[in-house]
Design a protein around this motif. Structure first.
Motif, PDB file in Angstrom:
ATOM      1  N   LEU A 194      -2.040 166.337  51.371  1.00 60.45           N
ATOM      2  CA  LEU A 194      -2.360 167.015  52.633  1.00 60.45           C
ATOM      3  C   LEU A 194      -1.661 166.322  53.796  1.00 60.45           C
ATOM      4  CD1 LEU A 194      -4.084 169.110  54.200  1.00 60.45           C
ATOM      5  CD2 LEU A 194      -5.918 167.405  54.237  1.00 60.45           C
ATOM      6  N   SER A 195      -0.930 167.087  54.584  1.00 57.40           N
ATOM      7  CA  SER A 195      -0.242 166.500  55.731  1.00 57.40           C
ATOM      8  C   SER A 195      -1.218 166.258  56.869  1.00 57.40           C
ATOM      9  CB  SER A 195       0.875 167.426  56.214  1.00 57.40           C
ATOM     10  OG  SER A 195       0.327 168.614  56.771  1.00 57.40           O
ATOM     11  N   ARG A 196      -0.856 165.359  57.772  1.00 54.92           N
ATOM     12  CA  ARG A 196      -1.707 165.039  58.916  1.00 54.92           C
ATOM     13  C   ARG A 196      -1.925 166.268  59.791  1.00 54.92           C
ATOM     14  NH1 ARG A 196       0.331 160.154  62.328  1.00 54.92           N
ATOM     15  NH2 ARG A 196       2.100 161.576  62.632  1.00 54.92           N
ATOM     16  N   GLU A 197      -0.883 167.078  60.008  1.00 53.05           N
ATOM     17  CA  GLU A 197      -0.997 168.253  60.867  1.00 53.05           C
ATOM     18  C   GLU A 197      -1.982 169.263  60.287  1.00 53.05           C
ATOM     19  OE1 GLU A 197       1.811 166.911  59.809  1.00 53.05           O
ATOM     20  OE2 GLU A 197       2.493 165.980  61.697  1.00 53.05           O
ATOM     21  N   LYS A 198      -1.895 169.505  58.980  1.00 54.08           N
ATOM     22  CA  LYS A 198      -2.805 170.464  58.353  1.00 54.08           C
ATOM     23  C   LYS A 198      -4.242 169.937  58.349  1.00 54.08           C
ATOM     24  CE  LYS A 198       0.427 172.854  55.271  1.00 54.08           C
ATOM     25  NZ  LYS A 198       0.748 173.184  53.862  1.00 54.08           N
ATOM     26  N   PHE A 199      -4.402 168.634  58.155  1.00 49.47           N
ATOM     27  CA  PHE A 199      -5.743 168.039  58.138  1.00 49.47           C
ATOM     28  C   PHE A 199      -6.389 168.168  59.516  1.00 49.47           C
ATOM     29  CE2 PHE A 199      -8.264 164.004  56.741  1.00 49.47           C
ATOM     30  CZ  PHE A 199      -9.412 164.778  56.658  1.00 49.47           C
ATOM     31  N   GLU A 200      -5.627 167.875  60.548  1.00 47.68           N
ATOM     32  CA  GLU A 200      -6.152 167.960  61.902  1.00 47.68           C
ATOM     33  C   GLU A 200      -6.519 169.400  62.260  1.00 47.68           C
ATOM     34  OE1 GLU A 200      -4.366 167.185  66.322  1.00 47.68           O
ATOM     35  OE2 GLU A 200      -4.200 165.524  64.879  1.00 47.68           O
ATOM     36  N   ALA A 201      -5.676 170.351  61.840  1.00 50.03           N
ATOM     37  CA  ALA A 201      -5.968 171.758  62.097  1.00 50.03           C
ATOM     38  C   ALA A 201      -7.239 172.195  61.367  1.00 50.03           C
ATOM     39  CB  ALA A 201      -4.786 172.624  61.670  1.00 50.03           C
ATOM     40  N   PHE A 202      -7.450 171.681  60.153  1.00 48.92           N
ATOM     41  CA  PHE A 202      -8.656 172.011  59.396  1.00 48.92           C
ATOM     42  C   PHE A 202      -9.909 171.480  60.088  1.00 48.92           C
ATOM     43  CE2 PHE A 202     -11.782 170.303  56.362  1.00 48.92           C
ATOM     44  CZ  PHE A 202     -12.245 171.487  55.801  1.00 48.92           C
ATOM     45  N   LEU A 203      -9.870 170.216  60.518  1.00 48.38           N
ATOM     46  CA  LEU A 203     -11.044 169.611  61.150  1.00 48.38           C
ATOM     47  C   LEU A 203     -11.404 170.309  62.458  1.00 48.38           C
ATOM     48  CD1 LEU A 203     -10.333 165.806  60.565  1.00 48.38           C
ATOM     49  CD2 LEU A 203     -12.021 167.230  59.387  1.00 48.38           C
ATOM     50  N   LYS A 204     -10.398 170.628  63.249  1.00 48.71           N
ATOM     51  CA  LYS A 204     -10.665 171.232  64.557  1.00 48.71           C
ATOM     52  C   LYS A 204     -10.882 172.742  64.460  1.00 48.71           C
ATOM     53  CE  LYS A 204      -8.197 167.836  67.406  1.00 48.71           C
ATOM     54  NZ  LYS A 204      -7.088 167.638  68.387  1.00 48.71           N
ATOM     55  N   ALA A 211     -27.612 171.012  55.342  1.00 47.11           N
ATOM     56  CA  ALA A 211     -26.660 172.086  55.069  1.00 47.11           C
ATOM     57  C   ALA A 211     -25.345 171.776  55.734  1.00 47.11           C
ATOM     58  CB  ALA A 211     -27.202 173.409  55.578  1.00 47.11           C
ATOM     59  N   ALA A 212     -24.264 171.910  54.988  1.00 48.93           N
ATOM     60  CA  ALA A 212     -22.932 171.724  55.561  1.00 48.93           C
ATOM     61  C   ALA A 212     -22.185 173.028  55.403  1.00 48.93           C
ATOM     62  CB  ALA A 212     -22.186 170.615  54.848  1.00 48.93           C
ATOM     63  N   PHE A 213     -21.638 173.539  56.465  1.00 44.60           N
ATOM     64  CA  PHE A 213     -20.904 174.789  56.404  1.00 44.60           C
ATOM     65  C   PHE A 213     -19.420 174.493  56.260  1.00 44.60           C
ATOM     66  CE2 PHE A 213     -24.834 176.208  57.931  1.00 44.60           C
ATOM     67  CZ  PHE A 213     -24.926 177.544  57.574  1.00 44.60           C
ATOM     68  N   ILE A 214     -18.828 175.106  55.277  1.00 44.85           N
ATOM     69  CA  ILE A 214     -17.405 174.958  55.034  1.00 44.85           C
ATOM     70  C   ILE A 214     -16.760 176.285  55.411  1.00 44.85           C
ATOM     71  CG2 ILE A 214     -15.656 174.459  53.312  1.00 44.85           C
ATOM     72  CD1 ILE A 214     -17.840 173.043  51.713  1.00 44.85           C
ATOM     73  N   GLY A 215     -16.028 176.280  56.505  1.00 43.34           N
ATOM     74  CA  GLY A 215     -15.431 177.509  57.008  1.00 43.34           C
ATOM     75  C   GLY A 215     -16.301 178.158  58.052  1.00 43.34           C
ATOM     76  N   ALA A 216     -15.760 179.169  58.721  1.00 43.39           N
ATOM     77  CA  ALA A 216     -16.454 179.970  59.738  1.00 43.39           C
ATOM     78  C   ALA A 216     -16.880 179.147  60.931  1.00 43.39           C
ATOM     79  CB  ALA A 216     -17.660 180.676  59.140  1.00 43.39           C
ATOM     80  N   THR A 268     -11.189 174.904  61.565  1.00 43.84           N
ATOM     81  CA  THR A 268     -12.124 175.435  60.573  1.00 43.84           C
ATOM     82  C   THR A 268     -13.515 174.832  60.724  1.00 43.84           C
ATOM     83  OG1 THR A 268     -10.305 175.768  59.024  1.00 43.84           O
ATOM     84  CG2 THR A 268     -12.543 175.770  58.112  1.00 43.84           C
ATOM     85  N   GLN A 269     -13.567 173.506  60.840  1.00 45.43           N
ATOM     86  CA  GLN A 269     -14.862 172.836  60.895  1.00 45.43           C
ATOM     87  C   GLN A 269     -15.416 172.705  62.309  1.00 45.43           C
ATOM     88  OE1 GLN A 269     -15.229 173.388  57.586  1.00 45.43           O
ATOM     89  NE2 GLN A 269     -16.770 171.824  57.961  1.00 45.43           N
ATOM     90  N   GLY A 270     -14.601 172.971  63.322  1.00 49.07           N
ATOM     91  CA  GLY A 270     -15.103 172.911  64.692  1.00 49.07           C
ATOM     92  C   GLY A 270     -15.451 171.518  65.152  1.00 49.07           C
ATOM     93  N   ALA A 271     -14.771 170.504  64.611  1.00 48.44           N
ATOM     94  CA  ALA A 271     -15.051 169.118  65.014  1.00 48.44           C
ATOM     95  C   ALA A 271     -14.703 168.934  66.493  1.00 48.44           C
ATOM     96  CB  ALA A 271     -14.252 168.149  64.153  1.00 48.44           C
ATOM     97  N   GLU A 272     -15.645 168.410  67.257  1.00 48.78           N
ATOM     98  CA  GLU A 272     -15.425 168.221  68.691  1.00 48.78           C
ATOM     99  C   GLU A 272     -14.562 167.011  68.984  1.00 48.78           C
ATOM    100  OE1 GLU A 272     -19.575 168.004  69.673  1.00 48.78           O
ATOM    101  OE2 GLU A 272     -19.528 170.009  70.532  1.00 48.78           O
ATOM    102  N   ALA A 324     -17.885 167.282  62.086  1.00 53.14           N
ATOM    103  CA  ALA A 324     -17.266 168.166  61.106  1.00 53.14           C
ATOM    104  C   ALA A 324     -18.262 168.623  60.045  1.00 53.14           C
ATOM    105  CB  ALA A 324     -16.081 167.473  60.439  1.00 53.14           C
ATOM    106  N   TRP A 325     -19.363 167.899  59.923  1.00 49.52           N
ATOM    107  CA  TRP A 325     -20.394 168.263  58.950  1.00 49.52           C
ATOM    108  C   TRP A 325     -21.607 168.920  59.601  1.00 49.52           C
ATOM    109  CZ3 TRP A 325     -19.816 168.628  53.977  1.00 49.52           C
ATOM    110  CH2 TRP A 325     -18.925 167.793  53.287  1.00 49.52           C
ATOM    111  N   SER A 326     -21.884 168.619  60.851  1.00 51.23           N
ATOM    112  CA  SER A 326     -23.181 168.940  61.435  1.00 51.23           C
ATOM    113  C   SER A 326     -23.301 170.407  61.801  1.00 51.23           C
ATOM    114  CB  SER A 326     -23.425 168.091  62.694  1.00 51.23           C
ATOM    115  OG  SER A 326     -24.686 168.400  63.244  1.00 51.23           O
TER     116      SER A 326
END
Length: 650
Positions: free
Chosen positions: A80-90, A41-46, A92-96, A121-123
């Motif tokens: 997609l800009s680098r800034e928006k991508f980084e904000a999404f990974l950290k 299961a991969a959660f997108i968002g939250a 939205t996805q909670g990437a450590e 980002a997936w786990s």
């Protein structure tokens, strides 16, 4: 919102027992279903993740949703800009951790590649950081992943006993194991005749003709003081049987980052050179060399060597996990075999076995802290003394018991190993007043439920379990190795709920969710800790609002008996109808009916796409939720089949 991906399992290798496939509760289907399925299961968002492998082929049903997310993240920009991508990974996805993003802009293909290769980002079950587990508390402040009749690979009556079972549970994060030790069947030492019928609750018939020599000597001395017959004196052992107990030890180490529990492991037994060399010198008539054996006494289960079990524990216990293990001993062996047990444990667990108290921790006044016990094996076993024996003789006299079920007394050498944990008999709720730091009460699930149903005793129960150990084991009627719901006991402060790891069922799934990636020790939530003195009504609780949207799945495996229905290619993809059910496992409210089960609509094909327009699964105003003791379960159904599941801790 999340996507679910189902992947097909590789066929089991020849020569592997069913036990190994049953051990993997997070990734395998229930063995009773005759098939296994892997659910990622991969959660997108939250901020929630899923356990998707970073390298996977993405079906159009999944890719469409990822493209949709990409469009939302980039907004009105062409890429997609680098800034928006980084904000999404950290955010939205909670990437450590993310590797530095080197591009200024990212196309969809770039976005998908980077995202899918970032495991955090997936786990959904992320790795435990070394600083996340507070190991400074006394050991009664933790829930401990525990196993019941660990040596068995199947049911409780006729399955095999195997040392490999210990390897598997220890590799998968179990930190309390059980060993039932008995006399060598070929030993010349007098021993009791095994019962011809199974004794469900682990109590054995104990006749006057089968009393071990050491027990008889001890009873004779005591009977002379009471003027009682031998049969009456035997009553002394009727309530001294305590099946499950723990004992911790200490040796300070620096806690290091560890690999998480593996949901699926492959049995790879190591070459037991020492065991084989010893076996070569044994009598041909006794493959155990006269040493104690392990099995479920009074049943048709097979027999293995106690030394072989100790070797398996030594090789696996601290392979990737420095946290201590507790060995719960059920001892039916006589004095001679108990002395051999002590010698074997000291030989095989040299440097690991806690065989004497620490100078700075008095076993009669305090418990050690978890960070003082790294790489230590603690023994849980009964302690018997003459005062207890005399009290039981008196009890037997009053009851007029002529024959009882019991086991030989524990020898002094073995009892000395129960340092910071020892088994203590539980009579009734008044026993909860015991204040010895090392004591452990072992209760069957039925006994505990009866105790917990009495509102007047709940406060006493919670107060006891904040400071002292309690262990619950499955009731004897669970001969199929089924399991209770462990969360019922955890919510009442029980540290050890011994589970039948031989079977994957709902209870075992909850246990697996609790301890996934935690290395087997979990700090209790607020309100259940020893330094807190709050009433049962004051344990911190919250009101939960939860919305889950199931978007899509891919590569859902067909049942193995699909040919009788013609298979997808013959019956048509549209006849393949998957559905996801979501269950919320929380403490039941008094007098209220909560709808805690929601289902998606029935989709079509083995790559279902429920779409963004699908009905969300909503759980609103769920009251009195205790964080860390509430669970979400995902179940996949393919009409008319149950196929897979996944659990998360809230």
């Amino acid at each position: 919102m999340f996507c679910i991906r189902f992947g097909r399992d590789e066929p089991p290798k020849k020569g592997k027992g069913n036990f190994i496939r049953r051990m993997t509760t997070l990734r395998r289907g229930a063995p009773s279903q005759g098939r296994s399925a892997m659910l990622h299961a991969a959660f997108i968002g939250a901020g929630m993740g899923g356990n998707i492998r970073p390298h996977f082929t993405c079906h159009d049903s999944i890719r469409r949703h990822i493209q949709y997310i990409y469009n939302i993240v980039r907004g009105t920009d062409k890429t997609l800009s680098r800034e928006k991508f980084e904000a999404f990974l950290k955010g939205t996805q909670g990437a450590e951790y993310i590797e530095p993003l080197t591009q200024e802009t990212y196309t969809f293909q770039d976005f998908f590649w980077v995202w899918s290769h970032n495991e955090t980002a997936w786990s959904a079950v992320r790795r435990l950081r070394s600083d996340e587990l507070d190991t400074s508390k006394p050991i009664s402040n933790y829930f401990i992943s525990s196993s019941h009749n660990t040596y068995l690979d199947g049911n409780q009556l006729s399955s095999n006993s195997t040392a490999d079972a210990y390897r598997e549970v220890l590799k998968n994060g179990c930190r309390c194991i059980e060993i039932d030790v008995w006399n060598n069947p070929n030993s010349r030492t007098p021993s009791r005749n095994p019962s011809k019928s199974p004794q469900i609750e682990h109590r054995r018939q104990f006749s006057s003709n089968s009393i071990p020599r050491i027990a008889a000597e001890r009873l004779d001395a005591l009977m002379s003081r009471h003027g009682r017959s031998q049969s009456a004196a035997q009553a002394t052992f009727s309530t001294l049987e305590s099946k499950h107990s723990r004992s911790p030890s200490a040796a300070q180490t620096t806690f290091s980052t560890l690999e998480p529990r593996e949901s699926s492991t492959t049995l790879d037994p190591k070459d037991l050179t020492g065991s084989r060399s010893r076996a070569s010198s044994r009598s041909k008539d006794d493959r155990f060399g006269g040493e104690p054996v392990v099995h479920h006494h009074g049943t048709m289960t097979s027999i293995i060597s106690f030394r072989e079990v100790c070797i398996a524990v030594r090789e696996t216990a601290f392979e990737r996990n420095p946290l201590p293990i507790i060995v719960s001993l059920e001892v039916g062996a006589d004095k001679e075999h108990q002395e051999m047990m002590v010698q074997i444990m000291k030989e095989e667990w040299d440097g690991l076995l806690l065989d004497k108290p620490f100078d700075h921790i008095c076993q009669y006044t305090q418990q050690p802290r978890l960070n003082e016990l790294y790489h230590k094996i603690l023994i849980k076993v009964k302690r018997l003394d003459d005062s207890q024996v005399e009290a039981e003789i008196e009890r037997g006299r009053k009851l007029g018991i002529s024959s009882i079920r019991a086991k030989p007394p524990i020898t002094e050498a073995l009892a000395k190993l129960a340092i910071y944990t020892h088994s203590e008999h539980f009579d009734d709720h008044q026993s909860l007043s015991s204040r010895t730091p090392s004591h452990i009460f072992s209760l069957s699930e039925d006994c505990f439920h009866a105790l917990a149903q009495d509102a007047a005793k709940i406060r006493t129960l919670l107060s006891h379990n904040r400071d002292f150990f309690m262990r619950i084991y499955p009731k004897g009627l669970r001969v199929d190795s089924s399991n209770p719901d462990p969360s019922f006991h955890w919510r009442r402060g029980v540290q050890m709920v011994a589970m039948n790891w031989q079977r994957t069922d709902e209870g075992m799934m909850i246990n697996d969710a609790m301890f996934a990636n935690t290395h087997g020790w979990v700090l209790k939530p607020a309100g259940l800790l020893s330094d807190e003195n709050v009433d049962v009504e004051d344990i911190p609780r919250r009101t939960l609002d939860l919305r889950i949207t199931v978007l899509a799945g891919q590569a859902i495996p067909l049942p193995q008996d699909r040919r009788q229905f013609g298979g997808v290619g013959v019956m048509g993809d549209r006849k393949f109808r998957p559905m996801v059910k979501v269950e919320l496992h929380v403490e039941k409210q008094k007098g209220g009916n909560q709808d805690l089960v929601k289902e998606t609509a029935v989709a079509e094909t083995d790559n279902p796409d429920w779409g963004y327009g699908s009905r969300a699964l909503e759980f609103w105003e769920v009251k009195d939720v205790v964080e860390g003791l509430s669970f979400v379960r995902y179940v996949l159904f393919i009409s008319p089949y149950f196929l897979g599941f996944f659990f998360f801790v809230l």
